[in-house]
Design a protein around this motif. Structure first.
Motif, short mmCIF file in Angstrom:
data_model
loop_
_atom_site.label_atom_id
_atom_site.label_comp_id
_atom_site.label_asym_id
_atom_site.label_seq_id
_atom_site.Cartn_x
_atom_site.Cartn_y
_atom_site.Cartn_z
N ASP A 258 62.09 47.38 50.16
CA ASP A 258 62.86 46.61 49.19
C ASP A 258 62.17 45.30 48.85
O ASP A 258 62.15 44.86 47.69
CB ASP A 258 64.26 46.31 49.74
N GLY A 259 61.62 44.65 49.86
CA GLY A 259 60.98 43.37 49.65
C GLY A 259 59.81 43.44 48.69
O GLY A 259 59.46 42.45 48.04
N VAL A 260 59.19 44.62 48.59
CA VAL A 260 58.09 44.81 47.64
C VAL A 260 58.64 45.07 46.25
O VAL A 260 58.25 44.43 45.27
CB VAL A 260 57.19 45.98 48.09
N ARG A 261 59.60 45.99 46.14
CA ARG A 261 60.18 46.33 44.83
C ARG A 261 60.88 45.13 44.20
O ARG A 261 60.76 44.89 43.00
CB ARG A 261 61.17 47.49 44.97
N TRP A 262 61.61 44.39 45.01
CA TRP A 262 62.43 43.31 44.47
C TRP A 262 61.61 42.09 44.06
O TRP A 262 62.12 41.19 43.39
CB TRP A 262 63.49 42.90 45.48
N ARG A 263 60.33 42.05 44.47
CA ARG A 263 59.50 40.92 44.06
C ARG A 263 58.92 41.10 42.67
O ARG A 263 58.35 40.17 42.10
CB ARG A 263 58.36 40.70 45.07
N ASN A 268 65.97 39.64 40.07
CA ASN A 268 67.40 39.31 40.07
C ASN A 268 68.02 39.42 41.46
O ASN A 268 68.85 38.57 41.85
CB ASN A 268 68.16 40.25 39.12
N ILE A 269 67.63 40.44 42.22
CA ILE A 269 68.25 40.65 43.53
C ILE A 269 67.85 39.55 44.50
O ILE A 269 68.69 39.04 45.25
CB ILE A 269 67.88 42.04 44.08
N LEU A 270 66.59 39.19 44.49
CA LEU A 270 66.15 38.12 45.40
C LEU A 270 66.86 36.81 45.08
O LEU A 270 67.27 36.07 45.99
CB LEU A 270 64.64 37.94 45.29
#
Length: 307
Positions: A258-263, A268-270
């Motif tokens: 997730d930390g890769v996709r959300w960056r 928005n999610i981060l």
């Protein structure tokens, strides 16, 4: 940077918040496949797709349009309330100025007619829900109904009366049954189909398109109703084959941290997690755990309490 606050001085959860089905569901990477399915489905409404093709740069900047749509959904889902409301106001303002012309009659009509906005909305949420469930996510019927009901808020942002929008899956199915006679294959839908199969890319990206995009577009097309396949004039693999391929692809996408996709932009999610804290971290697995607990207890799922 100041953290937007809600009425009681708490961080602003936005229009949905971590306790919603929407918050969890929209974090899943299969939403990209669902978004392509929505485009396929939306293009089968002649008046709706004509409004898009006559008023947008879809043919020359389709990638930009897709990314802008994804950014809008992300802002509405995870943004603070003022940001979500501003995004909705921008969309309403753009649509208010646009017209399309029926080539058969010469009549002009607004692209923000409620019937057209409703079609786009229903095709989108049906695609998100349909692909999510077929990709292996465990969603109770109550969670599915809660999702459809929550999305009335998104419908309001684009200019619809929430009370006139389906509020559960039964009402959504009834809507599609009513609108089915209006759907048709047109030159515009053929253009959308051609683009989604082979979108224009630079020469260095052709291998990636052939390897990755063709699989995503093929899966999206395969999950359409059989009536849509007939209108497009292209067969699809049998449903069990589509489901098997969809689940395999979903597992690959979900394996990316997730930390890769959300960056990736627009993050928005981060930003939502920074605003609300780590407990707001979205995950569709929360829906599955809630459904399992409720099944074991014998209680009816309410769609709440899984944040």
């Amino acid at each position: 940077m100041a953290v937007p606050e809600g009425p009681a001085g708490e961080p602003d959860p936005g229009l949905f918040g971590p306790a919603s089905v929407t918050w969890q569901l929209h974090s899943d990477p299969v939403m990209w496949i669902a978004g392509v399915r929505a485009l396929y489905l939306q293009a089968l409404h002649p008046r709706a797709v004509r409004g898009v093709m006559q008023n947008s740069d879809f043919r020359t900047d389709a990638w930009g349009r897709l990314l802008r749509t994804a950014a809008f959904v992300g802002t509405v889902t995870y943004g603070a309330t003022p940001a979500a409301e501003r995004a909705g106001a921008r969309v309403r303002g753009i649509h208010r100025r646009l017209r399309a012309v029926d080539p058969a009659t010469g009549d002009s009509y607004r692209v923000d007619e409620p019937a057209l906005l409703l079609w786009v909305h229903c095709a989108e949420i049906d695609s998100y829900l349909h692909v999510a469930r077929r990709s292996g996510l465990t969603l109770s019927d109550a969670h599915a109904d809660a999702y459809v009901r929550e999305q009335r808020t998104a419908a309001r942002l684009v200019g619809l009366d929430p009370d006139a929008v389906p509020g559960d899956t039964a009402a959504l199915a009834a809507y599609f049954a009513r609108v089915a006679p209006e759907l048709a294959a047109t030159p515009d839908s053929a253009d959308v189909d051609a683009f989604l199969q082979r979108p224009p890319v630079g020469p260095f990206l052709v291998p990636a398109r052939n390897l990755l995009w063709s699989r995503i577009a093929g899966l999206a097309y395969g999950t359409l109703p059989q009536a849509a396949h007939r209108l497009y004039g292209r067969p699809a693999p049998p449903a069990p084959v589509v489901d098997r391929r969809l689940r395999a692809t979903a597992n690959i996408l979900r394996a990316v941290p997730d930390g890769v996709r959300w960056r990736l932009p627009p993050q928005n999610i981060l930003r939502a997690m920074e605003r609300l804290g780590p407990a707001s971290r979205p995950s569709p697995s929360k829906l599955a755990r809630a459904a399992a607990i409720l099944d074991e207890s014998g209680d009816k799922a309410t769609g709440n309490g899984y944040g």
